[in-house]
Design a protein around this motif. Structure first.
Motif, short mmCIF file in Angstrom:
data_model
loop_
_atom_site.label_atom_id
_atom_site.label_comp_id
_atom_site.label_asym_id
_atom_site.label_seq_id
_atom_site.Cartn_x
_atom_site.Cartn_y
_atom_site.Cartn_z
N ARG A 47 0.83 -1.21 0.00
CA ARG A 47 0.00 0.00 0.00
C ARG A 47 0.87 1.26 0.00
O ARG A 47 0.49 2.29 -0.56
CB ARG A 47 -0.93 -0.01 1.21
CG ARG A 47 -2.04 -1.04 1.10
CD ARG A 47 -3.07 -0.89 2.21
NE ARG A 47 -4.11 -1.91 2.08
CZ ARG A 47 -5.14 -1.85 1.26
NH1 ARG A 47 -5.29 -0.81 0.47
NH2 ARG A 47 -6.03 -2.83 1.22
N GLU A 48 2.05 1.16 0.62
CA GLU A 48 2.93 2.32 0.68
C GLU A 48 3.72 2.51 -0.61
O GLU A 48 3.80 3.61 -1.14
CB GLU A 48 3.90 2.15 1.86
CG GLU A 48 5.02 3.19 1.93
CD GLU A 48 4.54 4.57 2.37
OE1 GLU A 48 5.38 5.49 2.43
OE2 GLU A 48 3.33 4.75 2.65
N TYR A 49 4.32 1.43 -1.11
CA TYR A 49 5.29 1.56 -2.21
C TYR A 49 4.72 1.15 -3.57
O TYR A 49 5.32 1.47 -4.60
CB TYR A 49 6.54 0.73 -1.91
CG TYR A 49 7.25 1.19 -0.65
CD1 TYR A 49 8.07 2.32 -0.67
CD2 TYR A 49 7.09 0.52 0.55
CE1 TYR A 49 8.71 2.76 0.48
CE2 TYR A 49 7.73 0.94 1.71
CZ TYR A 49 8.54 2.06 1.66
OH TYR A 49 9.16 2.50 2.80
N LEU A 50 3.61 0.40 -3.56
CA LEU A 50 2.97 -0.02 -4.82
C LEU A 50 1.52 0.46 -4.78
O LEU A 50 0.58 -0.31 -5.00
CB LEU A 50 3.05 -1.54 -4.99
CG LEU A 50 4.47 -2.12 -5.07
CD1 LEU A 50 4.42 -3.65 -5.13
CD2 LEU A 50 5.23 -1.57 -6.29
N SER A 51 1.36 1.76 -4.53
CA SER A 51 0.03 2.33 -4.28
C SER A 51 -0.88 2.33 -5.49
O SER A 51 -2.09 2.53 -5.37
CB SER A 51 0.19 3.76 -3.76
OG SER A 51 0.93 4.54 -4.70
N ASN A 52 -0.32 2.10 -6.69
CA ASN A 52 -1.16 2.05 -7.89
C ASN A 52 -1.77 0.67 -8.12
O ASN A 52 -2.47 0.46 -9.11
CB ASN A 52 -0.34 2.44 -9.12
CG ASN A 52 -0.05 3.93 -9.17
OD1 ASN A 52 -0.89 4.73 -8.75
ND2 ASN A 52 1.11 4.31 -9.66
N ASN A 60 5.87 0.58 -9.65
CA ASN A 60 4.56 1.12 -9.27
C ASN A 60 3.77 1.66 -10.45
O ASN A 60 3.01 2.62 -10.33
CB ASN A 60 4.70 2.21 -8.19
CG ASN A 60 3.37 2.49 -7.49
OD1 ASN A 60 2.49 1.63 -7.44
ND2 ASN A 60 3.22 3.69 -6.95
N THR A 61 3.93 1.04 -11.61
CA THR A 61 3.13 1.39 -12.77
C THR A 61 1.75 0.75 -12.65
O THR A 61 1.62 -0.37 -12.14
CB THR A 61 3.83 0.90 -14.06
OG1 THR A 61 5.11 1.50 -14.14
CG2 THR A 61 3.02 1.26 -15.29
N ARG A 91 13.59 -0.54 -3.34
CA ARG A 91 14.68 0.00 -4.15
C ARG A 91 14.17 0.60 -5.45
O ARG A 91 14.50 1.73 -5.81
CB ARG A 91 15.70 -1.10 -4.45
CG ARG A 91 16.92 -0.62 -5.24
CD ARG A 91 17.75 -1.80 -5.71
NE ARG A 91 17.03 -2.56 -6.74
CZ ARG A 91 17.16 -3.87 -6.92
NH1 ARG A 91 17.93 -4.59 -6.15
NH2 ARG A 91 16.48 -4.48 -7.89
N GLU A 92 13.35 -0.16 -6.16
CA GLU A 92 12.91 0.28 -7.48
C GLU A 92 11.86 1.38 -7.41
O GLU A 92 11.91 2.35 -8.18
CB GLU A 92 12.38 -0.92 -8.27
CG GLU A 92 13.43 -1.98 -8.59
CD GLU A 92 14.48 -1.48 -9.55
OE1 GLU A 92 15.62 -1.97 -9.50
OE2 GLU A 92 14.17 -0.57 -10.35
N SER A 93 10.92 1.26 -6.51
CA SER A 93 9.85 2.27 -6.45
C SER A 93 10.35 3.61 -5.93
O SER A 93 9.81 4.66 -6.28
CB SER A 93 8.69 1.77 -5.59
OG SER A 93 9.09 1.62 -4.24
#
Length: 347
Positions: A21-26, A41-42, A78-80
């Protein structure tokens, strides 16, 4: 993965949904998985993050069905967040773990965009994510080619799982790779060259093109022995990294540059104050244009350009099959006498 990294990944897995929910919010939850477009996070559905430990595996593990990428929640952070150093990733993970139930990111809030594929920034990130070659498969690979370089050489790194995409099928896999930084004269990384290695230690990986470069290459090179601000009155340049590293083995005090291709050799930027340039040739004529153009440019700048020629196919062939002693003796007759005395290793 180090013990501390494994522990952080496990603790993040205990709060996998909150991490998503924090880092992959999409993305959104679907059963026991968080679905999102990719690790950056696309928006989309091709990446699945396991939210609870099951017989299929631990919580926090993810796979992207579109690219075959996979990893854990440290990779997500790392990536987001576009981080490049593990210390930064660990710091962010520890920050999150002190408050494991953050509110969802507000709609429209954007993180720093990921580096554009093939850009200098992407090269710098990959280089920073790699490790020194000492004790790695990359060091073993170079040693198998007869290349033993000083541990002070900062241009070389090792990545244990570098992504390789087949340009014909589009399939992606991860393989160990030797990473060589392409830099400008002021040591700024502008690109890099990846050499994918066979995990068994038997040379390069069995790929159609096991060596690829990315970033801004023109004018820049893989420099060995280049110290910031130090004068470079004499140097050597050539196309291939292994060719130039082989010359460095028998002339350890000489500054050398590998331009990665004949066209890039022709456009290599030479350091100010350079008086003499040795250009390494191969036995075939494929790189003749690059040699001729660089020689012309050097001459126009008042630099004496001299061509060094191998006995066999290239200087790495000479090093491996003839040995460093015979290679040094062969080069001795091609160097200006004072350079032979200054640079050739006595052994």
């Amino acid at each position: 993965m180090t013990g501390s990294a494994s522990e952080l990944a496990r603790r993040l897995g205990d709060h996998a949904e909150a991490v998503c929910r924090e880092y992959l919010s999409n993305g959104h939850r679907y059963g026991n998985y968080w679905m999102v477009g990719d690790v950056r996070n696309t928006t989309g559905r091709s990446m699945h993050v396991r939210l609870k430990t099951t017989t299929k595996g631990p919580a926090g593990k993810w796979v992207d069905e579109a690219t075959s990428e996979f990893g854990d929640l440290l990779d997500v952070i790392r990536e987001s967040c576009c981080l490049v150093d593990f210390r930064e990733v660990a710091d962010e993970a520890r920050r999150f773990l002190s408050m494991p139930l953050p509110p969802p990111q507000l709609p429209g809030a954007q993180r720093q965009p990921a580096a554009k594929r093939g850009s200098p920034e992407a090269a710098r990130r990959l280089f920073a994510m790699s490790q020194p070659i000492a004790g790695t498969l990359a060091e073993r690979y170079l040693a198998g080619r007869g290349i033993l370089l000083s541990t002070r050489e900062r241009a070389l790194r090792f990545h244990p799982g570098c992504y390789y995409r087949d340009l014909v099928t589009g399939e992606t896999q991860t393989l160990p790779a030797l990473i060589a930084a392409v830099t400008s004269l002021d040591r700024q990384i502008t690109g890099l060259q990846r050499t994918w290695l066979d995990p068994s230690g038997q040379g390069k990986a069995q790929l159609a093109d096991p060596r690829r470069s990315l970033g801004h290459l023109l004018g820049n090179g893989i420099w060995l022995g280049l110290e910031p601000g130090a004068p470079v009155p004499v140097m050597a340049a050539g196309e291939g990294f292994e060719t130039m590293a082989s010359l460095k083995v028998v002339m350890p005090a000489l500054t050398v540059a590998a331009a990665t291709s004949a066209n890039h050799l022709a456009g290599l930027t030479l350091p100010p104050g350079c008086r003499r340039l040795y250009i390494a040739a191969d036995a075939d004529a494929a790189g003749r244009h690059g040699i001729e153009r660089l020689s012309q440019r050097a001459g126009e700048s008042g630099i004496l350009a001299l061509v060094l020629r191998p006995q066999l196919g290239d200087f790495n062939d000479d090093l491996r099959h003839l040995g460093p002693g015979r290679l040094a003796a062969w080069l001795s007759d091609q160097l200006v006498p004072e350079d032979a005395c200054l640079f050739l290793s006595p052994g």
